[in-house]
Write an enzyme that holds these catalytic residues in place. Structure first.
Site, PDB file in Angstrom:
ATOM      1  N   SER A 191      -9.911  -0.291   7.261  1.00  0.00           N
ATOM      2  CA  SER A 191      -9.237  -0.318   5.699  1.00  0.00           C
ATOM      3  C   SER A 191      -8.654  -1.656   5.280  1.00  0.00           C
ATOM      4  CB  SER A 191      -8.497   0.898   5.556  1.00  0.00           C
ATOM      5  OG  SER A 191      -9.014   2.163   5.592  1.00  0.00           O
ATOM      6  N   SER A 232      -9.723   1.977   2.902  1.00  0.00           N
ATOM      7  CA  SER A 232      -8.814   2.951   1.921  1.00  0.00           C
ATOM      8  C   SER A 232      -7.833   1.928   1.186  1.00  0.00           C
ATOM      9  CB  SER A 232      -7.831   3.706   2.610  1.00  0.00           C
ATOM     10  OG  SER A 232      -7.142   3.253   3.686  1.00  0.00           O
ATOM     11  N   LYS A 281       0.807  -1.437  -0.001  1.00  0.00           N
ATOM     12  CA  LYS A 281      -0.013  -0.015   0.059  1.00  0.00           C
ATOM     13  C   LYS A 281       0.690   1.201  -0.024  1.00  0.00           C
ATOM     14  CE  LYS A 281      -3.852   2.020   3.007  1.00  0.00           C
ATOM     15  NZ  LYS A 281      -4.664   1.979   3.854  1.00  0.00           N
TER      16      LYS A 281
HETATM   17  N1  GLN Z   1     -12.984   4.312   6.334  1.00  0.00           N
HETATM   18  C1  GLN Z   1     -12.610   4.919   7.522  1.00  0.00           C
HETATM   19  C2  GLN Z   1     -12.086   6.424   7.399  1.00  0.00           C
HETATM   20  O1  GLN Z   1     -12.202   6.824   6.492  1.00  0.00           O
HETATM   21  C3  GLN Z   1     -11.422   4.012   7.872  1.00  0.00           C
HETATM   22  C4  GLN Z   1     -10.347   4.389   7.165  1.00  0.00           C
HETATM   23  C5  GLN Z   1      -8.971   3.314   7.431  1.00  0.00           C
HETATM   24  O2  GLN Z   1      -9.248   2.194   8.199  1.00  0.00           O
HETATM   25  N2  GLN Z   1      -7.878   3.731   7.279  1.00  0.00           N
HETATM   26  O3  GLN Z   1     -11.604   6.816   8.125  1.00  0.00           O
END
Ligand code: GLN
Length: 486
Positions: free
Chosen positions: A173, A149, A74
């Site tokens: 995420s 994400s 990532k």
């Molecule tokens: N969807 C969540 C957010 O927007 C989690 C994102 C994540 O775990 N990096 O913060």
């Protein structure tokens, strides 16, 4: 070759049925032919150089189970020889002077880097549409989001562009994109995987983890990723363990907690059906279902969306146009340089969170929002502690729906936040969580979109979670299914 699991590829490498160089070439050409926008940076020369080194190591007899296996990271993990953008214009041309600990550990095990994967900007999002470099397409249905994400990571596994990837999970995420793309992913207990070199979003929540086709593969990756790191102040100091040691243990007598709050009105019927069918399968494997309650589930959304932005507003203050990252071309004075650089460098969602975070931390509102959220965070952890008195593992959906259409929610941040309801509480409590493929749903049209089953364990029960997931994957084939074009 690309449909083989990491464990299978590892056996093929060791028996010299295939070389690391051949594997690297095969996956590089698949990446080149892909239109998913999953990869942001690829450097074939670097990949082949690492593959040659892996082949030499295999020939010398000093290989590990991961030597010669391609992996993609990532783009939140910094790398010395590939750009690290965090999906942001702010870091579009940034090259780190060091490798993240996770990157270094997997390289030491002999893994071969295929490149860097697209993600929501600074890991903020649930659909990958917040990436400055454009959304990733879901390999199962290119009109759908891949989740976020870590959307590039999940899509890369689903499309068999890589046998192993890294992701990060701050509020879901790893688990949610794994669910949306029909792959297996695990977020370990907070503090297990070093955050050093993981571009910070919300430090008390951020946790790296692997995604792959199977639980067994995730365990092999976790074995190499976990470990104390003096460079991360919240890194846990624990004895090393083999996370795959219990894979074959029977599930007879396993008590599965089913939280009633995870099966309310907001849960789509197609998701509920697939998840309930998976629970039935577990009963056939010898488990019993116990109804439990996690009463603060709904509060996890406001709590997370106070704490995560608060930490983000502090973490992202480092992007000032001075030390690294984007600097505006024209400005009047120092303050204007900060202002212009940040205005140009950050996208809308990141700015929204910085504003929310700065607000809830400000003198007049700290007690009302931030402190209150911290108190409820503790209560959420206590709910889990009470639940684990009654069960060994908690199961439920990862997300209320299957992947939605690209563009359907891109102007509606609140809709995105609400969709995080089943993953946030695990992160707030610092517990390990997994997503494994358990079927397909249709969404609101005649589509075929994957559904994930969420497994939540008590602290440090990763080996047990992997065992529970592995046993399911021995009697089902959801994890082996691929999109038609593969
Ligand atoms: N969807 C969540 C957010 O927007 C989690 C994102 C994540 O775990 N990096 O913060």
């Amino acid at each position: 070759m690309h449909t083989k699991t990491l464990a299978q590829l590892s056996a093929m490498l060791q028996s010299k049925q295939v070389s690391a160089t051949e594997l690297a070439q095969h996956f590089l050409s698949r990446i080149q032919g892909s239109d998913l926008n999953a990869f942001l940076h690829v450097d074939p020369a670097l990949t082949l150089e690492q593959a040659a080194a892996a082949d030499a190591r295999i020939a010398a007899g000093t290989a590990t189970a991961l030597t010669g296996i391609p992996v993609a990271h990532k783009d939140i993990f910094v790398t010395r020889r590939l750009r690290s953008t965090a999906g942001s214009h702010m870091l579009e041309n940034y090259v780190s002077p060091f490798d993240a600990t996770v990157v270094e550990k997997l390289a030491q095990a002999g893994m071969v880097t295929l490149g860097k994967l697209n993600c929501d900007e600074f890991a903020m999002g649930s659909s990958n549409e917040n990436s400055y470099f454009g959304a990733v397409k879901n390999p199962w249905d290119k009109t759908a989001v891949p989740g976020g994400s870590s959307g590039g990571s999940a899509a890369a596994i689903a499309a068999r562009l890589a046998p192993a990837v890294t992701g990060t999970d701050t509020g879901g995420s790893i688990r949610q994109p794994a669910s949306f793309c029909g792959v297996t992913g695990i977020k370990p207990t907070y503090g297990s995987v070093s955050r050093y070199g993981m571009i910070a979003f919300a430090s008390s929540l951020d946790q790296g983890g692997p995604m792959a086709q199977t639980a067994q593969d995730c365990g092999l990756l976790l074995n190499a990723m976990v470990g104390f790191d003096a460079k991360d102040s919240t890194s846990l100091e624990r004895q090393p363990e083999d996370f795959n040691r219990d894979l074959n243990q029977s599930l007879q007598g396993l008590r599965i907690g089913v939280p009633k709050e995870f099966f309310g009105d907001g849960l789509a019927k197609d998701v509920e059906q697939a998840v309930r069918a998976a629970l039935d399968q577990y009963v056939k494997l010898g488990a019993t279902l116990v109804e439990i309650s996690l009463p603060k589930t709904e509060l996890s959304i406001p709590v997370y969306y106070v704490i995560a932005p608060a930490e983000a507003s502090s973490n992202l203050s480092r992007f000032d146009g001075v030390r690294y990252g984007h600097r505006a071309a024209s400005y009047t004075d120092l303050n204007d340089m900060y202002r212009q650089s940040r205005t140009e460098g950050f996208g809308a969602e990141v700015k929204r969170r910085i504003l929310v975070g700065a607000y809830v931390l400000s003198h007049g509102y700290y007690d009302a929002y931030y402190l209150q959220a911290q108190k409820i965070r503790r209560l959420i952890a206590q709910d889990f502690a009470a639940a684990f008195e009654k069960c060994d593992v908690i199961m439920g959906p990862v997300a209320p729906t299957v992947a939605w259409d690209l563009g359907a929610q891109s102007d509606d941040p609140v809709a995105n936040y609400l969709a995080d309801i089943f993953t946030l509480s695990t992160s707030l409590a610092g517990l390990p969580g997994m997503s494994i493929p358990c079927g397909f749903g249709q969404g609101d049209k005649n589509a075929k979109r994957p559904v994930g089953l969420q497994l939540i364990g008590n602290y440090f029960t990763e080996a047990r979670l992997l065992n529970i997931a592995h046993q399911y994957q021995q009697v089902t084939d959801w994890h082996q299914r691929t999109p038609d074009a593969i």
